[in-house]
Structure formats: C-alpha cells, structure tokens
Scaffold this motif. Structure first.
Motif, PDB file in Angstrom:
ATOM      1  N   LYS B  90      -5.509   4.641  -6.777  1.00 58.94           N
ATOM      2  CA  LYS B  90      -5.530   6.066  -5.883  1.00 58.94           C
ATOM      3  C   LYS B  90      -6.540   6.221  -5.062  1.00 58.94           C
ATOM      4  O   LYS B  90      -7.154   8.098  -5.089  1.00 58.94           O
ATOM      5  N   GLY B  91      -7.976   5.231  -4.675  1.00 58.68           N
ATOM      6  CA  GLY B  91      -8.664   5.357  -3.740  1.00 58.68           C
ATOM      7  C   GLY B  91      -9.881   5.260  -4.498  1.00 58.68           C
ATOM      8  O   GLY B  91     -11.003   5.026  -3.601  1.00 58.68           O
ATOM      9  N   GLY B  92     -10.203   5.506  -5.228  1.00 56.78           N
ATOM     10  CA  GLY B  92     -11.305   5.358  -6.319  1.00 56.78           C
ATOM     11  C   GLY B  92     -11.854   3.841  -6.297  1.00 56.78           C
ATOM     12  O   GLY B  92     -11.506   3.269  -6.379  1.00 56.78           O
ATOM     13  N   GLU B  93     -12.898   4.301  -6.304  1.00 55.81           N
ATOM     14  CA  GLU B  93     -13.886   2.297  -5.751  1.00 55.81           C
ATOM     15  C   GLU B  93     -14.443   2.117  -7.568  1.00 55.81           C
ATOM     16  O   GLU B  93     -15.381   3.029  -8.088  1.00 55.81           O
ATOM     17  N   ILE B  94     -14.124   1.329  -7.912  1.00 58.24           N
ATOM     18  CA  ILE B  94     -14.739   0.616  -8.439  1.00 58.24           C
ATOM     19  C   ILE B  94     -15.796  -0.732  -8.414  1.00 58.24           C
ATOM     20  O   ILE B  94     -15.265  -1.654  -8.209  1.00 58.24           O
ATOM     21  N   GLU B  95     -16.003  -0.976 -10.071  1.00 58.00           N
ATOM     22  CA  GLU B  95     -17.314  -1.925  -9.605  1.00 58.00           C
ATOM     23  C   GLU B  95     -17.077  -2.772 -10.992  1.00 58.00           C
ATOM     24  O   GLU B  95     -17.565  -2.387 -12.395  1.00 58.00           O
ATOM     25  N   VAL B  96     -16.437  -4.181 -11.024  1.00 57.82           N
ATOM     26  CA  VAL B  96     -17.091  -4.540 -12.424  1.00 57.82           C
ATOM     27  C   VAL B  96     -17.332  -5.991 -13.312  1.00 57.82           C
ATOM     28  O   VAL B  96     -17.880  -6.551 -12.329  1.00 57.82           O
ATOM     29  N   ASN B  97     -18.105  -5.834 -13.670  1.00 58.07           N
ATOM     30  CA  ASN B  97     -19.139  -6.603 -13.670  1.00 58.07           C
ATOM     31  C   ASN B  97     -19.175  -7.205 -15.876  1.00 58.07           C
ATOM     32  O   ASN B  97     -19.012  -6.441 -16.095  1.00 58.07           O
ATOM     33  N   TRP B  98     -19.570  -8.838 -15.752  1.00 61.81           N
ATOM     34  CA  TRP B  98     -19.050  -9.126 -16.609  1.00 61.81           C
ATOM     35  C   TRP B  98     -20.673 -10.239 -16.558  1.00 61.81           C
ATOM     36  O   TRP B  98     -20.766 -11.007 -16.540  1.00 61.81           O
ATOM     37  N   PHE B  99     -21.763  -9.897 -17.999  1.00 62.42           N
ATOM     38  CA  PHE B  99     -22.715 -10.157 -18.414  1.00 62.42           C
ATOM     39  C   PHE B  99     -22.334 -11.246 -19.045  1.00 62.42           C
ATOM     40  O   PHE B  99     -21.769 -11.082 -20.492  1.00 62.42           O
ATOM     41  N   TYR B 100     -23.154 -12.839 -19.161  1.00 65.26           N
ATOM     42  CA  TYR B 100     -23.234 -14.127 -20.172  1.00 65.26           C
ATOM     43  C   TYR B 100     -24.672 -14.459 -19.556  1.00 65.26           C
ATOM     44  O   TYR B 100     -25.197 -13.999 -19.033  1.00 65.26           O
ATOM     45  N   ASP B 101     -24.466 -14.842 -21.069  1.00 56.96           N
ATOM     46  CA  ASP B 101     -25.662 -15.325 -21.499  1.00 56.96           C
ATOM     47  C   ASP B 101     -25.900 -16.608 -20.639  1.00 56.96           C
ATOM     48  O   ASP B 101     -25.079 -17.838 -20.959  1.00 56.96           O
ATOM     49  N   SER B 102     -27.211 -16.958 -20.022  1.00 58.74           N
ATOM     50  CA  SER B 102     -27.272 -17.909 -19.039  1.00 58.74           C
ATOM     51  C   SER B 102     -27.720 -19.078 -19.810  1.00 58.74           C
ATOM     52  O   SER B 102     -28.009 -20.412 -19.206  1.00 58.74           O
ATOM     53  N   SER B 103     -28.019 -18.522 -21.081  1.00 54.72           N
ATOM     54  CA  SER B 103     -29.080 -19.718 -21.976  1.00 54.72           C
ATOM     55  C   SER B 103     -28.371 -20.897 -22.500  1.00 54.72           C
ATOM     56  O   SER B 103     -28.226 -21.636 -22.637  1.00 54.72           O
ATOM     57  N   GLU B 104     -26.770 -20.016 -21.938  1.00 55.92           N
ATOM     58  CA  GLU B 104     -26.096 -21.293 -23.227  1.00 55.92           C
ATOM     59  C   GLU B 104     -25.499 -21.720 -22.575  1.00 55.92           C
ATOM     60  O   GLU B 104     -25.146 -21.669 -21.430  1.00 55.92           O
ATOM     61  N   GLU B 105     -25.730 -23.114 -22.993  1.00 55.39           N
ATOM     62  CA  GLU B 105     -24.806 -24.606 -22.221  1.00 55.39           C
ATOM     63  C   GLU B 105     -23.119 -24.477 -22.160  1.00 55.39           C
ATOM     64  O   GLU B 105     -22.867 -24.989 -20.702  1.00 55.39           O
ATOM     65  N   ASP B 106     -22.566 -24.524 -22.578  1.00 58.41           N
ATOM     66  CA  ASP B 106     -20.748 -23.940 -22.392  1.00 58.41           C
ATOM     67  C   ASP B 106     -20.287 -22.621 -22.833  1.00 58.41           C
ATOM     68  O   ASP B 106     -20.156 -21.873 -23.755  1.00 58.41           O
ATOM     69  N   ILE B 107     -19.536 -22.368 -21.249  1.00 56.95           N
ATOM     70  CA  ILE B 107     -20.413 -21.005 -21.428  1.00 56.95           C
ATOM     71  C   ILE B 107     -18.175 -20.968 -21.182  1.00 56.95           C
ATOM     72  O   ILE B 107     -17.955 -20.198 -20.254  1.00 56.95           O
TER      73      ILE B 107
END
Lengths: 180, 130
Positions: B90-107
């Motif tokens: 309906k015209g709203g602005e959104i931003e969806v972020n997913w933060f992950y642990d960059s120190s993890e080898e296997d994501i």
C-alpha cells in the motif's frame, strides 16, 4: 561366557559412545538442561553443535506434543514422555528418540517419514515451504519439525514402529549428523 | 504508540529479545526463539505491527538478529514478513535485514532458510555480516 562377554562389550560400546541419555517427560526445564549439555559437550565443534541443538529442539518438541504417553507437572501442564539418546561415533553423531504413539497415528507418521526420505534437498525445501503456509491443524500439514530435522541433518531419517497392542505403538527415530 | 521492549532469556524458555520502536520505525528481533507457546508470545507483536503499519508513513526497518529459532517460530517470522509486505503493497517503505555471525565458517543452512523466507513472502532480505 560368550553371552556375558558380548553383553559386556555391548554395554561398554553404548556407555563409551553415549553423550546424553534421557527418559521421561519433555518439559521446558528438561529441554533447557539437555540443551545446555549439548552446547557444553560439543563446544569444540560449533558447526555440528548448532546442528545438533536445532535437531534436538525439534525432536524434543515433537515428543512433548505428540507422545501418547503424558505426564502432568506441578502447574498442571501435560508433557509427552519419551526417550532420547545422543551418541558419538567415529565420523558422526547419532540422535535417537522413542515414544509411544496411538496406533491410528502409525500410518501418517510412516508416510511423513517416507515422503521426507524420497525427496531431494530442493524438493524437501519446497515441501517445507508448502507445509509452513498451511494453517496448523490441517491434516498432513502443520508440523514441519521433522522436515527441518532432515534438512539440518542432511541425512535420510531412519525410523521404525513396533506394535505394542491394538491401541499403542512405539515409534523410533534415528538421525545422523556427520562430524565434517 | 507505545514501544515494545522484551529482554530475551536463555533458560527454561528461550525468549527472543524484542525492540519495536514507533518513533524511529526500527524493529529488532534477536536472540533465541524456542518457545513452548510460540503463538501466545508472537500474537501481541503481530498486533503491534499491524497497528503501526496502519498508522505510520515512515520507513520501517526490521532487523532480524536471531541466533536460533525453531520451526514454529519460523512460521511467526513468515507472518511478520507478510505484515511488512502488505505495508509495502500500500505504498509503505520497508527495509528488512538479517544479521549473521561472520565468524562462523558454515552459514549455508542459515542462507538457505533466509532464501526460503524470501521465496515464501516475496520480500527482499539483506544479509548483513556482523
């Protein structure tokens, strides 16, 4: 003597490989104690520890909701009863659970396991997305825990059902996670 | 509108940390989400988001900082994304972020799950290393 030696060998093998074994109600308190144990026991392998933890939560919640054997706690809440075992082998970990189910549940449970095992990873993800979009309580829908378990383990499920009497059966599930 | 702040716990229950801020439009869901009664916990959050998206015209930034979540929580994540998508439609602005642990080898597993969320809801989710 041979029987005694075999029995001793079997006992030693099971004890040596066992990290966690539990038999009883799967309430929140028990879940948190076992979860802590898993984190502690597998802290040298964070990748596998995370997988085992995820699998544990889904399997434990399945027993808690679906076991036909229930126990009531002090607050009057009912929790499913079952058995759980986590064992370590040379190149993998093995999670085994067992719980009683109603005999009328045998067919749907077996069908669900079979479906999960015949699907490849992409199809399994599609199946998960389909189930997730079905409202809970719809036959065949709802529970996606087992699908997630198979995805996380990246191994087929090993399962069996033993008939106890006309109303009850014992459902056994074994899930394997590679160490690397 | 009142903000929501729920401190997470790691104990008998794994309750996620919730920070929904109506002034800034920034909403964060973090920590661990393994609850016994997932719907009971999430229902007030859905209600807040529905009210907020009905009132506001702001950019809504939704930050997921979840370390663990079970499958019933994942259904609730889908519901949150659906509410955000309706706002967007309906015209709203959104931003969806997913933060992950960059120190993890296997994501790989985590990436796959986020991809599934995007396919299911048709929302773009930015993967942000932390």
């Amino acid at each position: 003597m041979e029987f005694a030696e075999n029995a001793l060998q079997m006992y030693t093998d099971v004890v040596d490989s066992t990290i966690i074994t539990y038999n009883g109600p799967f309430d929140a308190q028990v879940l948190s104690i076992i979860a802590e144990n898993i984190e502690y026991s597998l802290s040298n392998n964070p990748r596998v520890s995370k997988k085992i933890f995820k699998i544990f939560i889904e399997l434990a919640q399945n027993i808690s909701y679906y076991s036909a054997e229930k126990q009531v706690n002090e607050e009057g809440n009912y929790f499913g009863v079952g058995i759980l075992m986590l064992r370590e082998f040379k190149d993998h970990y093995s999670f085994s659970t067992g719980n009683i189910i109603e005999s009328k549940q045998v067919l749907p449970v077996l069908q669900k396991c079979e479906t999960i095992n015949i699907l490849d990873r992409e199809k399994l993800r599609q199946y998960k997305r389909k189930l997730r979009n079905m409202p809970s309580g719809v036959p065949g829908g709802g529970n996606i825990g087992l699908v997630q378990v198979a995805l996380t383990a990246d191994h087929p499920l090993e399962y069996d059902v033993i008939n106890l009497d006309s109303e009850k059966s014992f459902y056994i599930l074994n899930v394997r996670v590679n160490k690397s | 509108m009142e903000n929501i702040h729920i401190p997470g716990t790691h104990g008998a229950n794994f309750i996620p940390t919730v920070d929904f801020n109506a002034e800034t439009g920034i909403c964060t869901l973090g920590g661990e989400s393994y609850l016994e009664d997932t719907v009971e916990f999430y229902a007030p959050l859905f209600k807040w988001l529905k009210n907020f998206t009905a009132e506001t015209k702001k950019l809504i930034v939704f930050n997921f900082k979840l370390k663990y979540f079970n499958t019933s929580s994942s259904k609730c994540i889908i519901d949150i994304l659906h509410i955000l998508r309706k706002y967007q439609e309906k015209g709203g602005e959104i931003e969806v972020n997913w933060f992950y642990d960059s120190s993890e080898e296997d994501i790989e597993d985590e990436l796959e799950e986020i991809e599934d969320f995007m396919i299911e809801t048709n929302i773009k989710i930015n993967m942000i290393p932390e």
